[in-house]
Write an enzyme that holds these catalytic residues in place. Structure first.
Site, mmCIF file in Angstrom:
data_model
loop_
_atom_site.group_PDB
_atom_site.id
_atom_site.type_symbol
_atom_site.label_atom_id
_atom_site.label_comp_id
_atom_site.label_asym_id
_atom_site.label_seq_id
_atom_site.Cartn_x
_atom_site.Cartn_y
_atom_site.Cartn_z
ATOM 1 N N GLY A 26 0.795 -1.220 0.000
ATOM 2 C CA GLY A 26 0.000 0.000 0.000
ATOM 3 C C GLY A 26 0.829 1.272 0.000
ATOM 4 N N CYS A 48 -27.790 -9.682 -16.930
ATOM 5 C CA CYS A 48 -27.140 -9.389 -18.204
ATOM 6 C C CYS A 48 -28.028 -9.857 -19.359
ATOM 7 C CB CYS A 48 -25.782 -10.090 -18.261
ATOM 8 S SG CYS A 48 -24.999 -9.970 -19.882
ATOM 9 N N CYS A 93 -25.915 -12.857 -21.325
ATOM 10 C CA CYS A 93 -25.589 -14.145 -20.706
ATOM 11 C C CYS A 93 -26.459 -14.451 -19.491
ATOM 12 C CB CYS A 93 -24.119 -14.219 -20.324
ATOM 13 S SG CYS A 93 -23.700 -13.264 -18.866
ATOM 14 N N CYS A 102 -22.888 -7.450 -19.196
ATOM 15 C CA CYS A 102 -21.681 -7.594 -18.390
ATOM 16 C C CYS A 102 -20.593 -6.656 -18.911
ATOM 17 C CB CYS A 102 -21.126 -9.008 -18.493
ATOM 18 S SG CYS A 102 -22.141 -10.254 -17.735
ATOM 19 N N CYS A 110 -18.633 -12.873 -19.966
ATOM 20 C CA CYS A 110 -19.933 -12.903 -20.625
ATOM 21 C C CYS A 110 -19.934 -13.930 -21.773
ATOM 22 C CB CYS A 110 -20.265 -11.511 -21.145
ATOM 23 S SG CYS A 110 -21.980 -11.275 -21.599
#
Lengths: 280, 262
Positions: A36, A245, A248, A270, A276
């Site tokens: 970080g 979606c 899909c 998606c 997808c």
């Protein structure tokens, strides 16, 4: 080496010269040692403008080898201009295999998304980062933000979340949602939707973040705790959709809203094209 | 309070000297501030009052001398010998600092509630409802209507901003407050309200304070003891009433004589 550009000596392998790659690798190692923490590095001019992924490309160039398989996504999609050109760039200068499959890739350079397919050990995510400093909008002085990080003085970040609740009734930040890495440093996860934040937590894959304009590299090693900031009475939540979606039928993925005709008809699909296509 | 508690000053300065290049802003300043006491520092512009305050609060590093603060958490500490982390922690938990210009002490871009809540969040408060409640109580204590809680300080008047700044500092229940001309630049009636408020808060919270002002009226009203500064030196000090009623030093006599009669 088989590629003609490399053979002719027009470019060094993977575009950057070896000294630069060593310098970037040192920065990456330091970043992994202090999860970080933003490590400064000597960012180079790249053959594309700032904001298009210069930081990510330099990180990828420093770690890529000929037996790697590279996937590049932009907003989740493999077929957008930025993704296509970066993928082709490395196919040319590093002679690596490329793929659109998340499972097959060893290095995934990304802008704005983490793939839906769960990552595994040995994979490396390379994030393109526009503004690496999570406190930038709250504290304009770089000397001061560095001090705040050094002393772990993060009250001001919480102030911004408080302000968001006071004004909107909830934490309204939806992307680039600040996270606490390993209980020590507050980090910008790059402009991924907050939907992807839980995927960063204890991920088996290594996450590297490169900011080209600001010349910073930071990292989250595998299995490192990454916590999205919140309040006890306003816990962190991800987006959800009432639709699924349209292509899909997925209900677990991040959906993009598309307007498909002049009458304002909408469709949700998606954002992760690889996910997808595999589900259809 | 028992005797031994009173025996230690909360803040003491010995031989404090601050230079800017060849110019000396403060020279050999010695004083003790006792718990519950308000010490006034008066003098004309450029006499080193604000520099002294900044050195005391750890915002500037003096060239010579030492400042000892009797911390509740760590016992007596040398303010400038502390690590920066420790000093910054002290300054947002046990200390407060009220600036002359409220804009320097507030975050103008966020609401009053966030301004008051910042110190609480900095030391780990993570419950929005509690922080908000505390902020509302403090707004009430400094006589600002609670329905202004979500307004930004930019929409506040000068006097309200100053009161908000006071609330933002006192919310962490500091023991020692530094004030730099807290009523400077405000009109007289607003000044009176803030002085009244400060006097009440200093009494109920048992605060110790160092108050810098050029206004002898403010000093008379709020301070127990007074230091008169001229050219970076303390030329006279004593109980406030004593200094103002019977000034000994020529400069103090001049200061007292220059108060405009109403």
């Amino acid at each position: 080496m088989p590629d003609s550009n490399i053979q002719e000596g027009a470019y060094n392998y993977a575009y950057l010269d070896e000294q630069t790659k060593r310098m970037i690798r040192r920065a990456i190692l330091k970043a992994m040692a202090v999860p970080g923490y933003q490590v400064p590095f000597g960012g180079r001019e790249m053959p594309l403008p700032y904001g298009w992924g210069t930081g990510g490309i330099q990180v990828t160039a420093a770690i890529i080898g000929q037996d790697d398989t590279l996937k590049v996504i932009d907003q989740g999609a493999d077929d957008t201009t930025n993704a296509v050109s970066i993928r082709r760039f490395f196919a040319r200068v590093a002679d690596v295999a490329t793929t659109t499959s998340t499972a097959e890739a060893t290095i995934i350079q990304t802008r704005h998304r983490v793939p839906e397919t769960p990552l595994r050990e040995g994979q490396i995510m390379v994030f393109q980062v526009p503004i690496p400093e999570p406190l930038r909008m709250l504290e304009p002085r770089e000397t001061e933000t560095r001090t705040l990080h050094a002393l772990s003085e993060y009250g001001v970040m919480q102030v911004s979340l408080y302000e968001s609740i006071a004004r909107h009734g909830r934490i309204a930040k939806t992307y680039n949602y600040p996270v606490m890495v390993n209980g020590r440093y507050i980090m910008s996860p790059s402009p991924i939707p907050k939907f992807d934040n839980p995927k960063l937590d204890r991920s088996p894959a290594l996450q590297l973040y490169g900011a080209g304009r600001e010349k910073r590299i930071y990292a989250v090693p595998p299995y490192t705790p990454v916590k999205s900031l919140d309040f006890d009475d306003h816990p962190f939540e991800v987006e959800s959709w009432t639709e699924c979606c349209a292509l899909c039928g997925s209900r677990q993925s991040f959906l993009d809203e598309m307007i498909v005709d002049d009458a304002g008809k909408r469709m949700f699909i998606c954002s992760d094209t690889d996910w997808c296509e595999r589900r259809r | 309070m028992s005797g031994p508690l009173l025996a230690a000053p909360i803040l003491s300065s010995r031989g404090l000297t601050k230079r800017f290049g060849s110019r000396i802003a403060c020279r050999d300043i010695d004083f003790d501030l006792w718990p519950g006491e308000v010490l006034g520092v008066v003098g004309e512009s450029g006499s080193g009052k604000t520099t002294l305050l900044n050195c005391l609060a750890g915002r500037m590093t003096p060239e010579g001398g030492s400042i000892t603060y009797d911390s509740a958490a760590y016992g007596p500490v040398d303010v400038h010998g502390l690590s920066e982390a420790r000093r910054r922690l002290l300054s947002r938990t046990e200390w407060g600092f009220v600036n002359q210009d409220a804009r320097d002490g507030l975050r103008m871009g966020v609401s009053a509630g966030a301004n008051i809540g910042e110190r609480l969040m900095a030391v780990g408060a993570r419950h929005y409802g509690d922080i908000r409640r505390t902020a509302a109580q403090w707004l009430d204590r400094v006589e600002i209507e609670q329905d202004r809680l979500d307004d930004r300080p930019t929409t506040y008047s000068g006097g309200m901003r100053q009161r908000l700044q006071i609330a933002r500092n006192l919310v962490s229940k500091p023991r020692l407050v530094f004030m730099d001309e807290p009523t400077g630049g405000l009109d007289v009636s607003v000044q009176a309200r803030i002085l009244d408020l400060l006097r009440g808060l200093v009494g109920t919270l048992n605060l110790s304070a160092v108050l810098v002002t050029h206004d002898l009226g403010v000093a008379r009203l709020l301070t127990h003891r007074l230091m008169v500064m001229q050219g970076g030196r303390v030329v006279e000090d004593g109980l406030t009433d004593q200094v103002l009623d019977d000034p000994q030093h020529a400069y103090t006599q001049m200061l007292v004589a220059s108060i405009l009669p109403v």
